[in-house]
Write a protein that holds these residues in place. Structure first.
Motif, mmCIF file in Angstrom:
data_model
loop_
_atom_site.group_PDB
_atom_site.id
_atom_site.type_symbol
_atom_site.label_atom_id
_atom_site.label_comp_id
_atom_site.label_asym_id
_atom_site.label_seq_id
_atom_site.Cartn_x
_atom_site.Cartn_y
_atom_site.Cartn_z
ATOM 1 N N LEU A 74 0.847 -1.186 0.000
ATOM 2 C CA LEU A 74 0.000 0.000 0.000
ATOM 3 C C LEU A 74 0.889 1.245 0.000
ATOM 4 C CD1 LEU A 74 -2.437 -1.069 2.890
ATOM 5 C CD2 LEU A 74 -2.535 -1.730 0.480
ATOM 6 N N ALA A 75 0.363 2.341 -0.519
ATOM 7 C CA ALA A 75 1.120 3.590 -0.510
ATOM 8 C C ALA A 75 0.178 4.753 -0.284
ATOM 9 C CB ALA A 75 1.895 3.774 -1.809
ATOM 10 N N ALA A 76 0.703 5.821 0.323
ATOM 11 C CA ALA A 76 -0.077 7.035 0.557
ATOM 12 C C ALA A 76 0.742 8.231 0.093
ATOM 13 C CB ALA A 76 -0.419 7.181 2.042
ATOM 14 N N GLY A 77 0.060 9.208 -0.492
ATOM 15 C CA GLY A 77 0.784 10.376 -0.965
ATOM 16 C C GLY A 77 -0.132 11.556 -1.198
ATOM 17 N N ALA A 78 0.480 12.719 -1.395
ATOM 18 C CA ALA A 78 -0.268 13.955 -1.615
ATOM 19 C C ALA A 78 -0.461 14.157 -3.112
ATOM 20 C CB ALA A 78 0.482 15.140 -1.015
#
Length: 327
Positions: A74-78
């Motif tokens: 999983l990845a999170a970013g702006a």
């Protein structure tokens, strides 16, 4: 350029539902079904506070094989947020801020997580601004909502799996002393605003200590100090005056704090408990977890998802050998 080492904690948690409310399908089956309904990376994207947009970045090649554990990155970013740049090689006397947007259809990555799911059992390892497994559980609840699952299928949470023998020893013998071992570094990291438990309280306390340290130095030295928070060890000992002869309300309060802290001890800290019966129990002995050493990619801050999945597989095998892996 050599690859930089990274010490990470793998959490062993279980997807739990209210009593009598467990869906017909296991958590693993629900995730697989959600991914079938949401086949592309963009389909899995949901917005989470403090982490931007989060989604399933990579699925293991055999993710549709029911005979194998489900492994995801999983990845999170702006998304779309411009970031300021520094003219590191500028020949001017002053640097003028220049912003850059992420490439089209991409985001600046803030955090990532690697998971292994089997039945209701989940192994989780996080990196970046994502600390621990709670953000991951919130992500899957949002994913289930996006996939159109029923409210009862979304009504789960992750709970750490315990070594029941160690927990029974702690409950039987009571707490004589709590020792919290950690560093100052993670107090400065961005935190999920919904995390208001023991974890956040410890970080708030560390920030107050940081403020005291900063007040003692000049303004120009503060940036250098901020780069060296990891060199400050923070060791805190909590023990009642009089030891086991202290007032019962004091001992009961210490027992309650120890029980809460074991379940929520931050990734950057360790809890060591001395019992009134003479035992010494570490938080990792009660809440099953593993600390691994892995390496970041060359010239990058990213962790390799294949290596992380291998670490998760190895820890699953270790838990099976210890007869601690539940099926």
């Amino acid at each position: 350029m050599s690859r930089r080492a990274a010490n990470k904690k793998v959490h062993y948690v279980r997807a739990v539902y209210n009593s009598g409310q467990h869906p017909e399908k296991s958590f693993e089956e629900l995730v697989r079904n959600a991914l079938i309904k949401l086949p592309e990376v963009a389909d899995t994207k949901v917005a989470l506070p403090a982490h931007g947009d989060m989604g399933v970045r990579t699925r293991h090649s055999d993710w549709q094989n029911d005979d194998q554990s489900l492994k995801l990155a999983l990845a999170a970013g702006a998304t779309g947020e411009a970031i300021g740049t520094f003219g590191a090689n500028s020949r001017a006397k002053d640097d003028t801020d220049v912003t850059t947007d992420p490439p089209e259809n991409r985001a600046f990555k803030l955090a990532e997580a690697f998971v292994l799911i089997e039945g209701d059992q989940v192994l989780v390892c996080t990196d970046g601004t994502m600390r621990g497994y709670k953000t991951v559980s919130r992500y899957f609840r949002s994913l289930f909502d996006k996939a159109g699952f029923s409210p009862s299928e979304q009504a789960f949470d992750f709970e750490p799996v315990s070594n029941q023998d160690k927990r029974r020893t702690l409950e039987k013998e009571g707490v004589k002393e709590l020792k919290i071992l950690g560093t100052m570094y993670a107090a400065t990291r961005q935190m999920d605003p919904k995390n208001d438990g023991i974890n956040q309280k410890l970080r708030d306390w560390k920030r107050s200590v940081q403020t005291l340290l900063q007040d003692e130095i000049s303004e120009e030295d503060r940036e250098t100090l901020a780069e060296n928070w990891g060199n400050f060890n923070v060791h805190t000992i909590i023990s009642p005056k009089g030891g086991s002869r202290a007032e019962s309300i004091v001992l009961e309060s210490l027992d309650a704090v120890a029980d809460s802290m074991i379940d929520e001890v931050p990734d950057d800290s360790e809890l060591v408990i001395k019992t009134r019966g003479g035992s010494e129990i570490k938080s990792g002995d009660v809440i099953l977890s593993s600390t691994i050493t892995t390496y970041r990619k060359k010239a990058r801050n990213d962790l390799d998802h294949f290596e992380m999945w291998r670490h998760l597989d190895e820890y699953r095998t270790e838990l099976i050998q210890l007869k601690a892996w539940e099926t």
